[in-house]
Design a protein around this motif. Sequence first.
Motif, mmCIF file in Angstrom:
data_model
loop_
_atom_site.group_PDB
_atom_site.id
_atom_site.type_symbol
_atom_site.label_atom_id
_atom_site.label_comp_id
_atom_site.label_asym_id
_atom_site.label_seq_id
_atom_site.Cartn_x
_atom_site.Cartn_y
_atom_site.Cartn_z
ATOM 1 N N UNK A 55 33.647 37.450 28.350
ATOM 2 C CA UNK A 55 33.099 38.548 29.148
ATOM 3 C C UNK A 55 31.943 39.223 28.418
ATOM 4 N N UNK A 56 32.147 39.489 27.139
ATOM 5 C CA UNK A 56 31.093 40.112 26.340
ATOM 6 C C UNK A 56 29.875 39.204 26.229
ATOM 7 N N UNK A 57 30.126 37.891 26.125
ATOM 8 C CA UNK A 57 29.022 36.974 25.924
ATOM 9 C C UNK A 57 28.095 36.909 27.141
ATOM 10 N N UNK A 58 28.651 37.051 28.331
ATOM 11 C CA UNK A 58 27.802 37.060 29.529
ATOM 12 C C UNK A 58 26.778 38.188 29.441
ATOM 13 N N UNK A 59 27.209 39.331 28.920
ATOM 14 C CA UNK A 59 26.301 40.466 28.757
ATOM 15 C C UNK A 59 25.332 40.208 27.609
ATOM 16 N N UNK A 60 25.841 39.617 26.523
ATOM 17 C CA UNK A 60 24.981 39.282 25.382
ATOM 18 C C UNK A 60 23.867 38.336 25.808
ATOM 19 N N UNK A 61 24.197 37.344 26.631
ATOM 20 C CA UNK A 61 23.194 36.395 27.116
ATOM 21 C C UNK A 61 22.092 37.122 27.885
ATOM 22 N N UNK A 62 22.477 38.075 28.744
ATOM 23 C CA UNK A 62 21.493 38.832 29.515
ATOM 24 C C UNK A 62 20.568 39.608 28.585
ATOM 25 N N UNK A 63 21.127 40.193 27.548
ATOM 26 C CA UNK A 63 20.317 40.984 26.615
ATOM 27 C C UNK A 63 19.440 40.109 25.737
ATOM 28 N N UNK A 64 19.949 38.961 25.323
ATOM 29 C CA UNK A 64 19.140 38.068 24.496
ATOM 30 C C UNK A 64 17.941 37.547 25.281
ATOM 31 N N UNK A 65 18.172 37.215 26.552
ATOM 32 C CA UNK A 65 17.099 36.665 27.359
ATOM 33 C C UNK A 65 16.022 37.678 27.712
ATOM 34 N N UNK A 66 16.441 38.887 28.051
ATOM 35 C CA UNK A 66 15.479 39.899 28.511
ATOM 36 C C UNK A 66 14.948 40.775 27.393
ATOM 37 N N UNK A 67 15.668 40.811 26.266
ATOM 38 C CA UNK A 67 15.367 41.742 25.170
ATOM 39 C C UNK A 67 15.454 43.184 25.677
ATOM 40 N N UNK A 68 16.347 43.400 26.638
ATOM 41 C CA UNK A 68 16.602 44.726 27.186
ATOM 42 C C UNK A 68 18.090 45.028 27.069
ATOM 43 N N UNK A 69 18.444 46.315 27.040
ATOM 44 C CA UNK A 69 19.847 46.701 26.962
ATOM 45 C C UNK A 69 20.454 46.651 28.368
ATOM 46 N N UNK A 70 20.737 45.444 28.834
ATOM 47 C CA UNK A 70 21.323 45.257 30.161
ATOM 48 C C UNK A 70 22.796 45.650 30.109
ATOM 49 N N UNK A 71 23.202 46.534 30.991
ATOM 50 C CA UNK A 71 24.606 46.914 31.110
ATOM 51 C C UNK A 71 25.159 46.402 32.438
#
Length: 338
Positions: A139-155
């Motif tokens: 679950x955490x990794x799905x969010x980590x992937x979003x942040x790594x790709x965008x370089x934004x703090x996606x919540x």
Amino acid sequence: MMTTGYALDATWRPLLKDLGLVPADILRRAGLADDLLQRPGLRLASEDYYRLWEAVAQDDRLFPLKLCRAVRAESFSPPLFAALCSPNLGVALSRIRAYKKLIAPMRLDLIETEDIVTVEMTWLDAPFHPPQSMIQFELLFAVTLARMGTRELINPVEVETTAPPAQAGPFEDFLGARMKPAARNAVTFSASDAARPFLTSNESLWDAFEPGLRERLADLEEGATTVRRVKAALLEGLPSGLASIEAVATKLSLSKRTLQRRIESEGCSYQQILQETREALAWHYLTTTALPSAEISFLLGFSEPNSFNRAFRIWTGLTPEGARHAGRVGTPPQRRSA
């Protein structure tokens, strides 16, 4: 026939190093062979993999958080690294959904509406049950992937789980959202965040990765001949220099002699498979990507570009750049190789 179990690839060793853990200690604690992490392309049965996971986690309730913070793009397995090349999170999740089974006995379902995108995770290895910390990590990794790709703090908009952590605070601080106890494991993003461009987007790299992923998936889902299994092993291993029959035999958990005998029983030779795989990949890279010849040489497992250039001229009678031009104008020559 679907092969069960988890892929144990080269990503584990750098991860353990980054976590400050000694592989020999972890393997001993899990009751697994001490050379396990040195066997390329191994798949572990669920019960063995879960023992390994628990040995790494060591009852640390914050382990999923620590693992997410330690993970880097270069330590991703090929399907996840390829997903990071996607134009946005929505496309990345759809690609992971297609190829996740190469990594784990899991199914990902995507539910998309005008406002949200939800990825739901289901484990397919009953009667076994993944450790709670593994569910939390996914679950955490799905969010980590979003942040790594965008370089934004996606919540995320919402996180639902069958494994709520005992210490929810640090997890929810990381996510920027509450972890809601539920009958499913799912992460929901806003549609706008799912469409936010990935700064890591690289469609040329995706085009380079996808044929190999498709081959590996086909081998996983149906009974594969030895020749097909060798090709799949080469597609995965050539970029890291895996080209010898000894390396492929180890990857397939066979002796060199057994592998040779099985290949010959199918009317082929190892050298022929290696050459055909390299040639087919070379044509793919030259005609569908803008990768330079030197980089293609590396992806095909050659030690230097000149070796690739010589081999390609023997195969086709053309230089790589000549072949690239011929492919683009729609007139690739007939194969000269056997």
